[in-house]
Motif scaffolding. Structure first.
Motif: not given
Length: 429
Positions: A404-411
């Motif tokens: 499982c790969f997960q990434f986050e981007l700022p709002v």
């Protein structure tokens, strides 16, 4: 007549001597006390009857509690010089402690003296007595020492203050020099990055033509000579073509890695669900399994770079789950106050959890290249792109049970929404 004779009578010189305000002792050449002034008795806390006829050094010994006491030795040496030279001898200030009377507690009291020893000669020039005259300078010495201590303290504080200023100045110079070095290194790194990108592009461009020639001629040879070549020869030609293709892909990945680390971001509002659905259309041919795209929050970022992120993620998911019996790939996401989170999971070969730190490093491979071909650059590109967007990427996995790969981007500067391009499909073709 009697009154006139009383006025001209010889004065009592002993009484005058004893009443003198000076501190005097009269000694024999053997250092015995024969006369003393009242001022001397008061200063030394002694009585006349108790000291007359006694040795000077018996009456005034050194302080036994002071191992450095040298008053008797110095005074004895000075008196000997007077006896030998018949000349006065002025001594430097001496520490010569005085014994208190038992009625006042006994012990010794610290005293400092300025002595002068002089000879008393008869008419024939013979030494008759020694005159020992002293001045009590204890208060002066104490004031002087206190002043020296205060001065030393002030000097110490001044030196400490100056040292602190020097250290601050030196540290400021060091910081300024370090900043200068950092700026210079940053400039050098900028030039080096530009040179590396230019070099990578040139090498990629220059090698691409001969690789295409190798691939093309190998294909032509296979088509024209298939009837005359045995299966082993055809296999070797296939390996040649595959190696040429792999090298071309490596050059493409290197060029992408260099470009994605330096290209200016062109951020805009993105329908992330539509972007993933569009990328999947390119990736899915040949995939035999289930792909599920759940609703995704909108994003704010560079569409070209984020597209490449999904190309790499989806390609890896297909590659590493393609050999399981029922491959399944799920893309999902969620929105939080400060971050938009995106996730892709598969049920493929996975990886050992202890190797997760290697995943996003350039040219790090966790699986055999023969079984799962690739350059080891794709995940490094993902990490670089997400980092440049101010986000973070992480992975979880277990050998034989998927990843499982997960990434986050700022709002930031974006209109949040949810993609309607949700897709649930099972592909059998």
């Amino acid at each position: 007549m009697d009154a006139d004779r009383s006025n001209t009578a010889e004065p009592d010189f002993r009484a005058l001597f004893e009443s003198s305000p000076g501190l005097y002792l009269i000694l024999t050449p053997e250092f015995r006390i024969v006369a003393v002034s009242n001022a001397y008795l008061a200063a030394t806390m002694t009585r006349r009857q108790a000291i007359l006829g006694r040795s000077l050094f018996e009456v005034f010994p050194d302080n036994p509690d002071d191992p450095a006491a040298d008053g008797t030795r110095n005074l004895h040496a000075s008196l000997l010089r007077v006896i030998q030279t018949h000349a006065p001898d002025t001594m430097p200030i001496q520490k010569y402690d005085i014994r208190r009377p038992e009625a006042e507690g006994g012990g010794f009291e610290v005293r400092y003296w300025s002595p002068v020893n002089s000879p008393l000669l008869d008419q024939h020039g013979l030494l008759v007595h020694l005159i020992h005259c002293v001045t009590d300078v204890t208060d002066f010495v104490r004031v002087r020492d206190e002043g020296l201590r205060q001065e030393a303290s002030a000097v110490g504080l001044r030196l400490k203050n100056e040292q602190m200023h020097i250290e601050i100045f030196q540290r400021a110079r060091e910081i300024a020099e370090a900043n200068h070095q950092l700026h210079r290194l940053n400039d050098d790194l900028e030039i080096a990055n530009q040179d590396l990108e230019s070099f990578t592009y040139s090498v990629s461009h220059d090698l691409r033509a001969p690789l295409r020639a190798i691939d093309g001629f190998a294909g032509m040879l296979m088509d024209r000579a298939s009837v005359r070549l045995d299966s082993e020869d055809l296999r070797l030609l296939g390996i040649m073509r595959q190696s040429s293709s792999n090298m071309g892909q490596l050059m493409d990945d290197l060029l992408q890695f260099s470009r994605f680390g330096r290209a200016a971001l062109r951020k805009q509002d993105l329908d992330m669900g539509a972007l993933v659905a569009d990328v999947w259309q390119e990736i899915k041919p040949g995939f035999r399994g289930i792909f599920r795209l759940e609703p995704l929050p909108r994003a704010y970022g560079d569409p070209a770079l984020l597209r490449q992120v999904w190309v790499n993620l989806l390609s890896n998911a297909v590659k590493f789950s393609g050999k399981v019996e029922s491959p399944c790939i799920v893309v999902s996401g969620e929105s939080e106050a400060q971050m938009q989170r995106y996730r892709i999971s598969d049920n493929g070969v996975g990886f050992a959890s202890g190797h997760v730190h290697k995943l996003f490093q350039v040219f790090q491979r966790l699986h055999a290249a023969q079984e799962y071909p690739g350059t080891g650059v794709g995940l490094a590109i993902i990490a670089r792109v997400i980092s440049r967007h101010g986000g973070d990427v992480r992975a979880e996995g277990e050998a034989g049970k998927g990843a499982c790969f997960q990434f986050e981007l700022p709002v930031k500067d974006m209109n949040e929404g949810v993609s309607n391009h949700a897709e649930n499909q099972g592909v059998d073709a």
